[in-house]
Enzyme design. Structure first.
Site, PDB file in Angstrom:
ATOM      1  N   ARG A  59       0.813  -1.206   0.000  1.00 32.21           N
ATOM      2  CA  ARG A  59       0.000   0.000   0.000  1.00 32.21           C
ATOM      3  C   ARG A  59       0.851   1.262   0.000  1.00 32.21           C
ATOM      4  NH1 ARG A  59      -4.909  -1.960   2.185  1.00 32.21           N
ATOM      5  NH2 ARG A  59      -6.547  -0.416   2.363  1.00 32.21           N
TER       6      ARG A  59
ATOM      7  N   ARG B   3     -21.841  -1.713   1.786  1.00 35.71           N
ATOM      8  CA  ARG B   3     -21.191  -2.985   2.097  1.00 35.71           C
ATOM      9  C   ARG B   3     -21.718  -3.576   3.421  1.00 35.71           C
ATOM     10  NH1 ARG B   3     -14.948  -2.922   0.609  1.00 35.71           N
ATOM     11  NH2 ARG B   3     -14.716  -1.434   2.285  1.00 35.71           N
TER      12      ARG B   3
ATOM     13  N   ARG C   7     -18.859  -2.647   8.479  1.00 37.09           N
ATOM     14  CA  ARG C   7     -17.513  -2.370   8.990  1.00 37.09           C
ATOM     15  C   ARG C   7     -17.486  -0.988   9.645  1.00 37.09           C
ATOM     16  NH1 ARG C   7     -13.196  -3.675   4.239  1.00 37.09           N
ATOM     17  NH2 ARG C   7     -12.257  -1.779   5.059  1.00 37.09           N
TER      18      ARG C   7
ATOM     19  N   ARG D  15     -10.106   7.403   3.828  1.00 36.91           N
ATOM     20  CA  ARG D  15      -9.357   6.292   3.217  1.00 36.91           C
ATOM     21  C   ARG D  15      -9.040   6.590   1.754  1.00 36.91           C
ATOM     22  NH1 ARG D  15     -13.637   2.236   4.686  1.00 36.91           N
ATOM     23  NH2 ARG D  15     -12.717   0.816   3.185  1.00 36.91           N
TER      24      ARG D  15
HETATM   25  P1  ADP Z   1      -9.950  -0.924   1.897  1.00 38.98           P
HETATM   26  O1  ADP Z   1     -11.385  -1.322   1.740  1.00 38.98           O
HETATM   27  O2  ADP Z   1      -9.797   0.504   2.344  1.00 38.98           O
HETATM   28  O3  ADP Z   1      -9.109  -1.259   0.709  1.00 38.98           O
HETATM   29  P2  ADP Z   1      -8.726  -2.992   3.620  1.00 38.98           P
HETATM   30  O4  ADP Z   1      -9.740  -3.980   4.042  1.00 38.98           O
HETATM   31  O5  ADP Z   1      -7.718  -3.418   2.622  1.00 38.98           O
HETATM   32  O6  ADP Z   1      -9.486  -1.669   3.211  1.00 38.98           O
HETATM   33  O7  ADP Z   1      -7.918  -2.483   4.913  1.00 38.98           O
HETATM   34  C1  ADP Z   1      -8.589  -1.991   6.056  1.00 38.98           C
HETATM   35  C2  ADP Z   1      -7.618  -1.195   6.899  1.00 38.98           C
HETATM   36  O8  ADP Z   1      -6.537  -2.056   7.334  1.00 38.98           O
HETATM   37  C3  ADP Z   1      -6.929  -0.045   6.183  1.00 38.98           C
HETATM   38  O9  ADP Z   1      -7.696   1.151   6.172  1.00 38.98           O
HETATM   39  C4  ADP Z   1      -5.647   0.109   7.020  1.00 38.98           C
HETATM   40  O10 ADP Z   1      -5.919   0.761   8.241  1.00 38.98           O
HETATM   41  C5  ADP Z   1      -5.296  -1.347   7.357  1.00 38.98           C
HETATM   42  N1  ADP Z   1      -4.392  -1.936   6.333  1.00 38.98           N
HETATM   43  C6  ADP Z   1      -4.667  -2.970   5.498  1.00 38.98           C
HETATM   44  N2  ADP Z   1      -3.615  -3.262   4.712  1.00 38.98           N
HETATM   45  C7  ADP Z   1      -2.633  -2.394   5.068  1.00 38.98           C
HETATM   46  C8  ADP Z   1      -1.291  -2.182   4.623  1.00 38.98           C
HETATM   47  N3  ADP Z   1      -0.747  -2.922   3.632  1.00 38.98           N
HETATM   48  N4  ADP Z   1      -0.569  -1.201   5.215  1.00 38.98           N
HETATM   49  C9  ADP Z   1      -1.073  -0.455   6.204  1.00 38.98           C
HETATM   50  N5  ADP Z   1      -2.334  -0.591   6.666  1.00 38.98           N
HETATM   51  C10 ADP Z   1      -3.115  -1.539   6.117  1.00 38.98           C
END
Ligand code: ADP
Length: 286
Positions: free
Chosen positions: A143, A177, A221, A232
């Site tokens: 990310r 969602r 969520r 986000r």
């Molecule tokens: P999204 O629907 O925003 O893509 P995710 O389900 O992938 O969300 O992730 C949820 C949360 O978990 C993120 O907003 C972040 O706080 C944390 N997170 C997930 N993957 C990472 C990562 N690779 N690096 C840092 N934080 C992460």
């Protein structure tokens, strides 16, 4: 660059000890970027997925459907789908020592520290290795460019799929969602119908409704509120857009504009991945 001459990458580094790689690269501050100065357009060969070690990454904004399509593809190809967001949510639900600190970060739409992410990912990869898993489809990781650089040192990523959708639709999708608290199924109650404007095509997506036995168990969520989704999206644009450029420069990025919901998008995605005849070949070989 001087750091490169003083430190050499430990030969034992593999994907499952990505957290060691994180400590190694953080302490050596070595420049591990492998930017290709002469990027080539990535051509997906019609190679049987069984003959290739799938090491794929799914990129895309919150709500675009990374989880949906990465999970479908993982079943289709028989490789694990590893979503760092799921690992973070599992840690949160476990009420372990990190969960309070994590909840605060995640519920503000911020990124969790690299140290925590690499630890969670390492544990998941080690467990998979013990079960004989090979290959992976990563979702939500890397990310940041730093995460991508560290991954580069331990894996051989051969394809990065960048899923794309208009931002107004992303917000609607996140707000619609729902998850079943019992079976873990993912659904969406939003009925999306937006007109084409400013060069953006019109887009319709039917809701993905849960079966009646899940209806009373649906949860949302905590980070899917309008304020947090907008945060986000800002974090994605600032920290994760450069990851698209990182892989674009290596000729590994496959851009995929979602044409609609799952029925419209799934066959088109298989086509873009040159996997549209894979199912037929498999049943012919059976
Ligand atoms: P999204 O629907 O925003 O893509 P995710 O389900 O992938 O969300 O992730 C949820 C949360 O978990 C993120 O907003 C972040 O706080 C944390 N997170 C997930 N993957 C990472 C990562 N690779 N690096 C840092 N934080 C992460």
């Amino acid at each position: 660059m001087a750091a490169l001459t003083r430190f050499t990458k430990p030969s034992s580094l593999s994907l499952s000890n990505i957290s060691r790689a994180f400590y190694f690269y953080s302490s050596s501050s070595a420049d591990v970027a492998h930017h290709n100065p002469h990027p080539q357009i990535h051509h997906l060969t019609r190679k049987d997925p069984k003959d290739r070690n799938v090491q794929w990454v799914f990129l895309g904004c919150p709500g675009v459907g990374k989880g949906t399509y990465a999970s479908r593809l993982s079943k289709f190809l028989g490789v694990p789908h590893i979503a760092t967001g799921d690992l973070v949510r599992e840690e949160l639900a476990s009420s372990g020592p990190m969960s309070h600190q994590l909840a605060e970060i995640v519920n503000q739409g911020k990124l969790v520290s690299d140290e925590i992410i690499f630890n969670l990912l390492s544990k998941r990869l080690e467990a998979g290795e013990a079960k004989g898993e090979s290959g992976f489809i990563l979702d939500g990781f890397p990310r940041t460019v730093k995460q991508a650089e560290i991954l580069e040192g331990v894996a051989d990523i051969d394809l990065v799929v960048n899923l794309k959708l208009r931002e107004d639709v992303l917000l609607e999708k996140c707000l619609g969602r729902r998850m079943c608290s019992q079976c873990g199924g993912n659904f969406n109650v939003a009925s999306i119908n937006v007109k084409g404007e400013n060069g953006n095509p019109a887009i319709s997506m039917a809701p993905l409704l849960p079966p009646s036995h899940c209806m009373s168990k649906l949860i949302t969520r905590a980070d899917d509120t309008e304020e947090v989704v907008k945060a986000r999206l800002r974090v994605y644009n600032e920290k994760s857009r450069p990851v698209e450029d990182f892989y674009r420069g290596q000729g590994k990025l496959l851009e995929f504009d979602l044409p609609g919901g799952i029925p419209e998008s799934w066959p088109k995605l298989l086509e873009a991945l040159n996997l549209d005849d894979y199912e037929e070949k498999q049943s012919a070989a059976a």
